[in-house]
Enzyme design. Structure first.
Site, mmCIF file in Angstrom:
data_model
loop_
_atom_site.group_PDB
_atom_site.id
_atom_site.type_symbol
_atom_site.label_atom_id
_atom_site.label_comp_id
_atom_site.label_asym_id
_atom_site.label_seq_id
_atom_site.Cartn_x
_atom_site.Cartn_y
_atom_site.Cartn_z
ATOM 1 N N ASP A 204 26.260 -20.443 18.628
ATOM 2 C CA ASP A 204 25.103 -19.561 18.463
ATOM 3 C C ASP A 204 23.864 -20.371 18.824
ATOM 4 O O ASP A 204 23.435 -21.238 18.058
ATOM 5 C CB ASP A 204 25.035 -19.065 17.015
ATOM 6 C CG ASP A 204 23.828 -18.189 16.743
ATOM 7 O OD1 ASP A 204 22.992 -17.989 17.653
ATOM 8 O OD2 ASP A 204 23.713 -17.701 15.603
ATOM 9 N N THR B 207 19.338 -9.251 27.323
ATOM 10 C CA THR B 207 18.945 -8.726 28.635
ATOM 11 C C THR B 207 18.733 -7.223 28.689
ATOM 12 O O THR B 207 18.398 -6.702 29.747
ATOM 13 C CB THR B 207 19.994 -9.107 29.694
ATOM 14 O OG1 THR B 207 21.257 -8.579 29.293
ATOM 15 C CG2 THR B 207 20.080 -10.611 29.857
ATOM 16 N N ASP C 263 11.355 -12.607 36.474
ATOM 17 C CA ASP C 263 10.016 -12.322 36.982
ATOM 18 C C ASP C 263 9.219 -11.452 35.996
ATOM 19 O O ASP C 263 8.033 -11.241 36.176
ATOM 20 C CB ASP C 263 10.083 -11.664 38.355
ATOM 21 C CG ASP C 263 10.747 -10.309 38.353
ATOM 22 O OD1 ASP C 263 11.488 -9.994 37.394
ATOM 23 O OD2 ASP C 263 10.541 -9.552 39.319
ATOM 24 N N TYR D 178 10.649 -8.053 26.386
ATOM 25 C CA TYR D 178 11.599 -8.899 27.109
ATOM 26 C C TYR D 178 10.847 -10.011 27.849
ATOM 27 O O TYR D 178 11.177 -11.192 27.721
ATOM 28 C CB TYR D 178 12.405 -8.039 28.087
ATOM 29 C CG TYR D 178 13.296 -8.823 29.014
ATOM 30 C CD1 TYR D 178 14.440 -9.466 28.543
ATOM 31 C CD2 TYR D 178 13.019 -8.920 30.373
ATOM 32 C CE1 TYR D 178 15.267 -10.178 29.395
ATOM 33 C CE2 TYR D 178 13.834 -9.628 31.234
ATOM 34 C CZ TYR D 178 14.958 -10.259 30.737
ATOM 35 O OH TYR D 178 15.772 -10.970 31.585
ATOM 36 N N LYS E 65 10.966 -14.085 27.090
ATOM 37 C CA LYS E 65 11.450 -14.998 28.127
ATOM 38 C C LYS E 65 10.375 -16.050 28.453
ATOM 39 O O LYS E 65 10.698 -17.212 28.681
ATOM 40 C CB LYS E 65 11.856 -14.227 29.385
ATOM 41 C CG LYS E 65 13.104 -13.367 29.215
ATOM 42 C CD LYS E 65 14.353 -14.172 28.916
ATOM 43 C CE LYS E 65 14.967 -14.740 30.162
ATOM 44 N NZ LYS E 65 16.269 -15.405 29.916
#
Length: 169
Positions: free
Chosen positions: A48, A74, A114, A139, A143
């Site tokens: 994990d 994702t 991106d 998201y 990221k």
């Protein structure tokens, strides 16, 4: 028999840990790197990445030269309402991997997106790695946090940004 051991040792080019091993990206990466390398492939059941202590211990024991982080939350649309799990996987996970890589003199390869950019670039242009980051989605924000944590916690890393994945799965 001794020459067989020698041949096996010389044929191994690199020892590589691949996280998120059950995902489409990791399966593709594994296929590309399996010949001649020692691959250690983990998924959340094995490691994990959001658990800093577990990551540190695992990497200390395995001692990979490279860590390729294919683990990520994702589901871009679901990330907007999924809560803190997105930050834990996309930001804290890479931070933990970066710290462990540095402690063990490994190199972290991180796959990003991106989505860290704002999406407002003229369509006739391409983003450059040093363009201003201004994510507008949960998201993308998580990221970007992951990228920043990597930069803050290790000196040996590569960050690749992709606009999308395609392939089997």
């Amino acid at each position: 028999a001794a020459s067989d051991v020698y041949k096996r040792q010389v044929s191994v080019i690199m020892k590589i840990l691949i996280t998120g091993a059950n995902g489409m990206l990791a399966k593709s990466v594994r296929k590309r790197l399996e010949k001649g390398n020692e691959l250690i492939c983990t998924d959340v059941a094995d490691l994990d990445i959001t658990d800093e202590k577990a990551v540190s211990e695992y990497i200390k024991n395995v001692k990979p030269e490279y860590i390729i982080n294919c683990a990520a939350y994702t589901a871009v649309d679901k990330a907007e309402t999924a809560g803190e799990i997105v930050e834990k996987i996309n930001a804290d996970g890479p931070k933990n991997l970066a710290k462990a890589a540095k402690e063990n003199n490994g190199i972290l390869v991180h796959i990003s997106t991106d989505y860290v950019f704002g999406g407002d670039l003229d369509i006739s242009k391409e983003y450059k790695e040093d363009d201003p980051k201004s994510p507008v989605t949960a998201y993308g924000i998580t990221k970007l946090h992951g990228e920043e944590y990597i930069e803050q916690n290790t000196d040996k890393y590569y960050i690749f940004r992709t606009a999308g994945l395609y392939g089997a799965g």
